[in-house]
Design an enzyme around this catalytic site. Structure first.
Site, PDB file in Angstrom:
ATOM      1  N   SER A   1       1.076  -1.431   0.482  1.00 14.13           N
ATOM      2  CA  SER A   1       0.083  -0.575   0.236  1.00 14.13           C
ATOM      3  C   SER A   1       1.066   1.295   0.322  1.00 14.13           C
ATOM      4  O   SER A   1       1.472   1.409  -1.085  1.00 14.13           O
ATOM      5  CB  SER A   1      -1.181  -0.291   1.406  1.00 14.13           C
ATOM      6  OG  SER A   1      -2.268   1.027   1.387  1.00 14.13           O
TER       7      SER A   1
ATOM      8  N   ASP B   1     -10.237  -5.819  -3.254  1.00 12.54           N
ATOM      9  CA  ASP B   1      -9.555  -4.732  -2.150  1.00 12.54           C
ATOM     10  C   ASP B   1     -10.372  -3.877  -2.916  1.00 12.54           C
ATOM     11  O   ASP B   1     -10.616  -2.497  -3.148  1.00 12.54           O
ATOM     12  CB  ASP B   1      -8.122  -4.561  -2.909  1.00 12.54           C
ATOM     13  CG  ASP B   1      -6.945  -3.096  -2.191  1.00 12.54           C
ATOM     14  OD1 ASP B   1      -7.767  -1.887  -1.363  1.00 12.54           O
ATOM     15  OD2 ASP B   1      -6.108  -3.471  -1.872  1.00 12.54           O
TER      16      ASP B   1
ATOM     17  N   HIS C   1      -7.302  -6.259   1.107  1.00 14.74           N
ATOM     18  CA  HIS C   1      -5.990  -4.902   1.196  1.00 14.74           C
ATOM     19  C   HIS C   1      -5.430  -5.829   2.284  1.00 14.74           C
ATOM     20  O   HIS C   1      -4.168  -5.113   2.698  1.00 14.74           O
ATOM     21  CB  HIS C   1      -6.366  -3.549   1.688  1.00 14.74           C
ATOM     22  CG  HIS C   1      -5.479  -2.597   1.492  1.00 14.74           C
ATOM     23  ND1 HIS C   1      -4.914  -2.080  -0.465  1.00 14.74           N
ATOM     24  CD2 HIS C   1      -4.989  -1.685   2.048  1.00 14.74           C
ATOM     25  CE1 HIS C   1      -4.659  -1.500   0.471  1.00 14.74           C
ATOM     26  NE2 HIS C   1      -4.463  -1.101   1.167  1.00 14.74           N
TER      27      HIS C   1
END
Lengths: 283, 283
Positions: free
Chosen positions: B149, B227, B260
């Site tokens: 991320s 995600d 995620h």
């Protein structure tokens, strides 16, 4: 009986890491529960199930986020069930200490106020949850059970007392003699009162001494030798001494340099899963 | 240069999971750092090193407690270095949001008050930490770098801008175009000011477009299709489009059903470690 309500699900090693909530009649409160469902759930056969009992301060998520067990469970086709460690909610009695009240149910049925209205973790793990899991998943009739520290205590006590329900039992750094250590004495006094005869059913050493020659269940214990609680909280060793005396067939392994953390559990969880799988598949 | 001070160490998969603290001259504060040291440290050869950059809200411990990377690192003999995601301490400026200030350094060198006195994460990761690691461990000259991320953004930007230092780069769900998403615009405006030309050096899409045909580094990206941030925070896809346009040799994999979280990372981290190992050992 209320059923499990799915509140979260994401892919993990080709299976699904799920979280459920449900109203527990036994605990008289709402509970959360983490379940890993392997990819083999799409096949028609009954899947083996391992219950994992966590230690002090944990909830249903510590094991599933830190132990790395899903990789091997996905390979073997094994369902992992990780319950919370106590009743939860605003109406549930609590204590300031980390070792009593919420997060510290010790897998007993409390008989003393204010704990007795919710703290029935023994019946929750042994009766209510197995029925819910059988209701929700296409699984084998008998389960296996494992745990860490307070949860290792829970796994040994529950496994030794319910050999008809569990094919195998394992533990990491279990509290084996809660009647003789600070964590155990504090919790058992609060939940069960001063009469120590009521404590004995929840002491793995006592159970092994009383029943170990007649009722046996395959057993695996791993213990780190750099564990800060090894002697003070009566982890593993008193149990090993009794097992040797009565020739109980437990496999007990010590590991130098390993502490009480999930780094220790992660390092050896694969062996525990394969141990349970062998026994679960023999039913 | 202050050296690394060991503050915790326990065995993990036959190696050691360690935590260090040190005074960072670049960040002008004390920092903590997690390092996994594989069992092969006892041999005489230089070990490969992978830096891992974490995402928003993380510190140096999220990756090492949740990704399960130590098992394969222990097998390969790879050192894992997991830094914190921002400067820390009472004197360090912060923001109420989870996406700015502490836990959200974005791997840039801030130029704007009040951030510019501590928020120099780019120099910390690219210069100060590599020198400290070379000082402390017997390791190979060039490193590899990976992240998730915000940390995937950091790994791509740092890898593309320093091909002389990194043998390979990988990312899970990276923010590839921070100039065009809410997380990125908020952070880059605060740390660098309104002039967007100063943002470009920290935008992986911009760097790939500018340099990708001349400077190449082996690259692997994994992205979950469940995600929640995939489109809104410009994860992976804009980078893939440019890579295709310029024929940049990045391996980019999409996975349906993965979100995620660290369950996604844990499911595919083994492939990343083996990817980096192949490249690290070719130096």
């Amino acid at each position: 009986m209320a059923s499990l309500e799915l509140i979260a699900s994401t892919n993990c090693f080709g299976g699904q890491q799920q979280r459920y909530q449900h109203h527990s009649e036994v605990l008289n409160c709402d509970m959360k529960l983490s379940v890993f469902v392997p990819p083999q759930v799409q096949l028609s056969h009954r899947l083996p199930v391992l219950f994992w009992l966590s230690g002090l301060t944990c909830n249903d998520e510590n094991f599933i986020t830190k132990a790395g067990a899903q990789r091997v469970a996905a390979e073997l086709g094994m369902i992992l069930v990780a319950p919370d460690t106590s009743p939860r909610g605003d109406e549930v009695a609590d204590d300031e200490g980390y070792d009593l009240g919420k997060g510290a149910g010790f897998y007993v049925n409390a008989t003393q106020a204010p704990w007795d209205s919710h703290y029935k973790m023994y019946d929750y793990i042994v009766e209510e949850l197995p029925a819910l899991i059988r209701d929700t998943f296409h699984c084998k009739a008998k389960f296996s059970i494992a745990g860490h520290s307070m949860g290792g205590h829970g796994a040994l006590v529950i496994g030794l007392s319910n050999v008809q329900q569990y094919m195998s039992v394992s533990a990491f750094a279990p509290i084996v003699n809660p009647m003789a250590c600070d964590w155990g004495k504090k919790a058992l006094t609060a939940y069960l009162g001063e009469d120590k005869t009521s404590w004995q059913q929840y002491d793995a050493c006592h159970l092994l001494q009383q029943q170990g020659q007649f009722l046996q269940v395959p057993m695996l214990i791993d213990q780190g030798l750099a564990d800060d609680f090894l002697d003070s909280q009566k982890l593993t060793r008193p149990f090993e001494q009794i097992a040797k005396q009565i020739n109980y067939p437990a496999e007990i392994n010590y590991h130098s340099g390993y502490d009480h953390s999930y780094y220790f559990i992660a390092s050896f969880i694969e062996n525990h899963l394969r141990f349970h799988y062998r026994h679960l598949m023999s039913q």
